[in-house]
Scaffold this motif. Structure first.
Motif, PDB file in Angstrom:
ATOM      1  N   MET A 249     -21.854  23.073  32.174  1.00 50.47           N
ATOM      2  CA  MET A 249     -21.316  22.208  31.159  1.00 50.47           C
ATOM      3  C   MET A 249     -22.262  22.287  29.974  1.00 50.47           C
ATOM      4  O   MET A 249     -23.445  22.060  30.122  1.00 50.47           O
ATOM      5  CB  MET A 249     -21.213  20.777  31.671  1.00 50.47           C
ATOM      6  N   ASP A 250     -21.736  22.601  28.821  1.00 49.39           N
ATOM      7  CA  ASP A 250     -22.568  22.824  27.651  1.00 49.39           C
ATOM      8  C   ASP A 250     -21.968  22.113  26.450  1.00 49.39           C
ATOM      9  O   ASP A 250     -20.784  22.270  26.158  1.00 49.39           O
ATOM     10  CB  ASP A 250     -22.647  24.330  27.394  1.00 49.39           C
ATOM     11  N   GLY A 251     -22.759  21.309  25.761  1.00 48.55           N
ATOM     12  CA  GLY A 251     -22.322  20.677  24.535  1.00 48.55           C
ATOM     13  C   GLY A 251     -21.192  19.686  24.703  1.00 48.55           C
ATOM     14  O   GLY A 251     -20.418  19.458  23.790  1.00 48.55           O
ATOM     15  N   CYS A 252     -21.103  19.056  25.873  1.00 49.98           N
ATOM     16  CA  CYS A 252     -19.991  18.139  26.137  1.00 49.98           C
ATOM     17  C   CYS A 252     -20.470  16.706  25.961  1.00 49.98           C
ATOM     18  O   CYS A 252     -20.573  15.955  26.907  1.00 49.98           O
ATOM     19  CB  CYS A 252     -19.398  18.373  27.525  1.00 49.98           C
ATOM     20  N   GLY A 253     -20.779  16.363  24.723  1.00 48.11           N
ATOM     21  CA  GLY A 253     -21.343  15.062  24.403  1.00 48.11           C
ATOM     22  C   GLY A 253     -20.448  13.884  24.701  1.00 48.11           C
ATOM     23  O   GLY A 253     -20.913  12.767  24.818  1.00 48.11           O
ATOM     24  N   VAL A 254     -19.131  14.079  24.833  1.00 43.02           N
ATOM     25  CA  VAL A 254     -18.236  12.972  25.138  1.00 43.02           C
ATOM     26  C   VAL A 254     -17.687  13.050  26.550  1.00 43.02           C
ATOM     27  O   VAL A 254     -16.791  12.309  26.902  1.00 43.02           O
ATOM     28  CB  VAL A 254     -17.062  12.892  24.124  1.00 43.02           C
TER      29      VAL A 254
ATOM     30  N   GLU B 248     -22.649  24.602  42.728  1.00 41.85           N
ATOM     31  CA  GLU B 248     -23.548  24.962  41.641  1.00 41.85           C
ATOM     32  C   GLU B 248     -23.171  24.176  40.398  1.00 41.85           C
ATOM     33  O   GLU B 248     -21.997  24.048  40.083  1.00 41.85           O
ATOM     34  CB  GLU B 248     -23.449  26.457  41.330  1.00 41.85           C
ATOM     35  N   LEU B 249     -24.178  23.665  39.689  1.00 39.85           N
ATOM     36  CA  LEU B 249     -23.928  22.897  38.492  1.00 39.85           C
ATOM     37  C   LEU B 249     -25.014  23.190  37.475  1.00 39.85           C
ATOM     38  O   LEU B 249     -26.200  23.189  37.809  1.00 39.85           O
ATOM     39  CB  LEU B 249     -23.913  21.392  38.821  1.00 39.85           C
ATOM     40  N   GLU B 250     -24.593  23.458  36.245  1.00 39.40           N
ATOM     41  CA  GLU B 250     -25.526  23.627  35.142  1.00 39.40           C
ATOM     42  C   GLU B 250     -25.107  22.663  34.046  1.00 39.40           C
ATOM     43  O   GLU B 250     -23.969  22.681  33.581  1.00 39.40           O
ATOM     44  CB  GLU B 250     -25.505  25.060  34.614  1.00 39.40           C
ATOM     45  N   ILE B 251     -26.022  21.782  33.678  1.00 38.37           N
ATOM     46  CA  ILE B 251     -25.784  20.794  32.631  1.00 38.37           C
ATOM     47  C   ILE B 251     -26.746  21.117  31.499  1.00 38.37           C
ATOM     48  O   ILE B 251     -27.941  21.254  31.721  1.00 38.37           O
ATOM     49  CB  ILE B 251     -26.051  19.363  33.147  1.00 38.37           C
TER      50      ILE B 251
ATOM     51  N   LEU C 102     -24.415  14.867  40.395  1.00 40.74           N
ATOM     52  CA  LEU C 102     -25.538  15.452  41.117  1.00 40.74           C
ATOM     53  C   LEU C 102     -25.632  14.961  42.556  1.00 40.74           C
ATOM     54  O   LEU C 102     -26.344  15.537  43.357  1.00 40.74           O
ATOM     55  CB  LEU C 102     -26.848  15.138  40.393  1.00 40.74           C
ATOM     56  N   GLU C 103     -24.939  13.904  42.874  1.00 42.86           N
ATOM     57  CA  GLU C 103     -25.009  13.338  44.216  1.00 42.86           C
ATOM     58  C   GLU C 103     -23.936  13.889  45.140  1.00 42.86           C
ATOM     59  O   GLU C 103     -23.719  13.361  46.217  1.00 42.86           O
ATOM     60  CB  GLU C 103     -24.945  11.820  44.121  1.00 42.86           C
ATOM     61  N   THR C 104     -23.268  14.968  44.753  1.00 43.58           N
ATOM     62  CA  THR C 104     -22.263  15.562  45.624  1.00 43.58           C
ATOM     63  C   THR C 104     -22.939  16.155  46.844  1.00 43.58           C
ATOM     64  O   THR C 104     -24.049  16.646  46.781  1.00 43.58           O
ATOM     65  CB  THR C 104     -21.453  16.645  44.891  1.00 43.58           C
ATOM     66  N   LYS C 105     -22.252  16.117  47.961  1.00 47.14           N
ATOM     67  CA  LYS C 105     -22.834  16.512  49.243  1.00 47.14           C
ATOM     68  C   LYS C 105     -23.156  18.000  49.346  1.00 47.14           C
ATOM     69  O   LYS C 105     -24.052  18.393  50.051  1.00 47.14           O
ATOM     70  CB  LYS C 105     -21.876  16.135  50.381  1.00 47.14           C
ATOM     71  N   LEU C 106     -22.407  18.872  48.649  1.00 47.14           N
ATOM     72  CA  LEU C 106     -22.577  20.318  48.809  1.00 47.14           C
ATOM     73  C   LEU C 106     -23.384  20.984  47.708  1.00 47.14           C
ATOM     74  O   LEU C 106     -23.590  22.195  47.755  1.00 47.14           O
ATOM     75  CB  LEU C 106     -21.200  20.996  48.898  1.00 47.14           C
ATOM     76  N   LEU C 107     -23.839  20.240  46.726  1.00 43.55           N
ATOM     77  CA  LEU C 107     -24.562  20.829  45.607  1.00 43.55           C
ATOM     78  C   LEU C 107     -25.828  21.521  46.109  1.00 43.55           C
ATOM     79  O   LEU C 107     -26.688  20.905  46.718  1.00 43.55           O
ATOM     80  CB  LEU C 107     -24.914  19.750  44.588  1.00 43.55           C
ATOM     81  N   SER C 108     -25.924  22.843  45.873  1.00 41.33           N
ATOM     82  CA  SER C 108     -27.094  23.584  46.335  1.00 41.33           C
ATOM     83  C   SER C 108     -27.913  24.149  45.182  1.00 41.33           C
ATOM     84  O   SER C 108     -29.085  24.425  45.356  1.00 41.33           O
ATOM     85  CB  SER C 108     -26.681  24.708  47.289  1.00 41.33           C
TER      86      SER C 108
ATOM     87  N   ASN D 264     -29.236  15.683  48.162  1.00 47.01           N
ATOM     88  CA  ASN D 264     -29.553  15.937  49.563  1.00 47.01           C
ATOM     89  C   ASN D 264     -29.751  17.388  49.964  1.00 47.01           C
ATOM     90  O   ASN D 264     -30.685  17.712  50.658  1.00 47.01           O
ATOM     91  CB  ASN D 264     -28.468  15.331  50.461  1.00 47.01           C
ATOM     92  N   ARG D 265     -28.860  18.280  49.587  1.00 41.41           N
ATOM     93  CA  ARG D 265     -28.814  19.635  50.143  1.00 41.41           C
ATOM     94  C   ARG D 265     -29.315  20.706  49.177  1.00 41.41           C
ATOM     95  O   ARG D 265     -29.142  21.890  49.405  1.00 41.41           O
ATOM     96  CB  ARG D 265     -27.355  19.917  50.522  1.00 41.41           C
ATOM     97  N   LEU D 266     -29.930  20.317  48.115  1.00 41.48           N
ATOM     98  CA  LEU D 266     -30.318  21.227  47.041  1.00 41.48           C
ATOM     99  C   LEU D 266     -31.261  22.319  47.525  1.00 41.48           C
ATOM    100  O   LEU D 266     -32.208  22.062  48.261  1.00 41.48           O
ATOM    101  CB  LEU D 266     -30.984  20.414  45.934  1.00 41.48           C
ATOM    102  N   GLN D 267     -30.967  23.569  47.113  1.00 41.23           N
ATOM    103  CA  GLN D 267     -31.832  24.701  47.438  1.00 41.23           C
ATOM    104  C   GLN D 267     -32.571  25.222  46.210  1.00 41.23           C
ATOM    105  O   GLN D 267     -33.659  25.761  46.327  1.00 41.23           O
ATOM    106  CB  GLN D 267     -31.013  25.825  48.062  1.00 41.23           C
TER     107      GLN D 267
END
Length: 167
Positions: free
Chosen positions: A1-6, A30-33, A45-51, A68-71
């Motif tokens: 997610m990039d430049g999503c100020g709203v 996977e998440l990129e903010i 960020l609190e999703t169960k599968l986010l690695s 929890n599961r972050l790698q």
């Protein structure tokens, strides 16, 4: 997610200025903010599968939530970030990169000791309050980069055999 100020967390649907985006939190791995997304997104960020998580150019964050599961965790240019979660980072973490997060207080020794899976550690231009780093505490560490940590005075390799994987 990039430049999503709203963009705000609204359950399963998030609304941007131009369209509506549906997110399935339960399968997010996977998440990129980056670039000014609002702090309301931190519940993602609190999703169960986010690695894998990358946070870049984020000005309104002071503490990371529990993940929890972050790698893999990469933090880039978060000038207001000052602390990790109270419970520390997950023991599943294999890669930690911190770049241009000067206010961030690094984890205490007892929380670092739980990161037994850590393979890569990069601390670049960050953690100005850190004066000592117990490098020998990570048994699986193969690569370390520490640059421009203004107040770092010493590294410790005390744990026997703990740095045998470093080349």
């Amino acid at each position: 997610m990039d430049g999503c100020g709203v963009l705000h967390d609204q359950g399963a649907t998030a609304t941007t200025s131009s369209s509506s985006t549906s997110l399935n939190y339960n399968s997010l791995e996977e998440l990129e903010i980056e670039d000014g997304c609002q702090t309301g997104l931190l519940s993602l960020l609190e999703t169960k599968l986010l690695s894998q998580l990358t946070i870049r150019d984020f000005n309104d964050i002071q503490c990371l939530p529990n993940i929890n599961r972050l790698q893999s965790l990469s933090l880039w240019n978060c000038p207001t970030l000052s602390s990790f979660p109270e419970d520390g980072l997950p023991t599943s973490l294999t890669s930690l990169e911190i770049n241009s997060c000067r206010r961030l207080e690094f984890l205490p020794h007892e929380m670092l000791a739980k990161l037994t899976s850590l393979d890569y550690l990069g601390i670049l231009n960050s953690c100005d309050s850190m004066t000592f780093f117990p490098l020998g505490i990570f048994p699986k560490l193969t690569k370390v980069q520490i640059w421009d940590c203004e107040n770092l005075e010493s590294l410790s390799l005390e744990e026997e055999g703990a740095v045998e994987n470093l080349s």
